[in-house]
Write a protein that holds these residues in place. Structure first.
Motif: not given
Length: 274
Positions: A190-217
């Motif tokens: 589950f590759v997104e687990n390794d993205w948590a706490d890293r930053t990324a550039t997508i297009g002209s935006a910069v984002i900061a990954f925070s936590t993996v997403a807990p899933r619910c009902v």
């Protein structure tokens, strides 16, 4: 050192919380996330709470389609009736009939209260067979009805991995409702687990990954052609149980993020981890 981990496969906007949304080829993002995303919600007039399909009795909202036409909301009901921006009274009446209780559409104003979330009985997670109230926009700026963060990102490879692990289930991106679907990554993890706490550039935006997403009902309820299937969540708990931000174990898929540099994101843009 930068690392291209994939490309934007889809951009999904959900103008009304818990309704189906629309696909976009390009969109502006800022501190509140995708422009026009979840800026409106259905509110229960008796309780004052935001109505969410995280309470399965409200899952009929998932079969409504919300779109923006030149920034004006258009909602298509499950029976095909379509309501434009000048028909809010009629739309509120139709939604009240659909949900069996008096409701109205509300725009986010900054202090928008709570929504009710049911967590089904599943062994091994911190929330099981319990209904709780959660504030909207828990970790991001107010003015939006997102659950937690401004952006929610899912890798298509993780959906493919889950499908392989749960062959009897129908795994669809519609069950997970990300704003950005990324094409790329290994189906061995589950590759997104390794993205948590890293930053990324997508297009002209910069984002900061925070936590993996807990899933619910929400991942398990029936919508469109997808049947009710508790096995989706059970499989995530079995194969990707993560201790999310120290609050306890959840079955996880995807990752949350905040926008640190506003910009434009388009289908085909590289996702470049910094």
């Amino acid at each position: 050192m930068t690392d291209i981990v994939g490309r934007v496969m889809e951009i999904r906007r959900f103008p009304v919380k818990s309704m189906a949304g629309e696909l976009l080829s390009s969109v502006a993002v800022d501190a509140l996330g995708i422009a026009g995303d979840r800026r409106i919600a259905v509110r229960d007039l008796e309780t004052g709470k935001v109505v969410s399909a995280k309470q399965p009795k409200h899952a009929a909202l998932l079969d409504c389609i919300a779109q923006l036409d030149h920034d004006e909301l258009v909602v298509t009901m499950p029976d095909g009736r379509c309501f434009g921006a000048d028909q809010r009274i009629e739309l509120d009446a139709a939604l009240s009939s659909l949900l069996g209780r008096p409701v109205r559409l509300d725009a986010a104003t900054g202090d928008d209260g709570v929504y009710e979330s049911y967590w089904p009985e599943i062994e091994g997670v911190v929330l099981s067979d319990v209904t709780l109230d959660f504030p909207v926009a828990m970790a991001t700026g107010k003015g939006t009805f997102v659950d937690l963060a401004a952006l929610h990102v899912v890798a298509n490879s993780s959906l493919e991995r889950l499908q392989a692990l749960a062959p009897e289930s129908t795994i669809s991106v519609d069950r997970f409702r990300p704003g950005i679907l990324v094409d790329g990554g290994s189906t061995d993890t589950f590759v997104e687990n390794d993205w948590a706490d890293r930053t990324a550039t997508i297009g002209s935006a910069v984002i900061a990954f925070s936590t993996v997403a807990p899933r619910c009902v929400m991942t398990t309820v029936a919508q469109g052609d997808l049947p009710r299937d508790l096995g989706v969540l059970q499989s995530l708990v079995a194969h990707n149980r993560v201790n999310a931000d120290g609050i306890g174990a959840f079955g996880c898929l995807g990752v949350y993020a905040e926008v640190t540099v506003p910009g434009t994101i388009s289908v085909g843009d590289d996702v470049v981890l910094d």
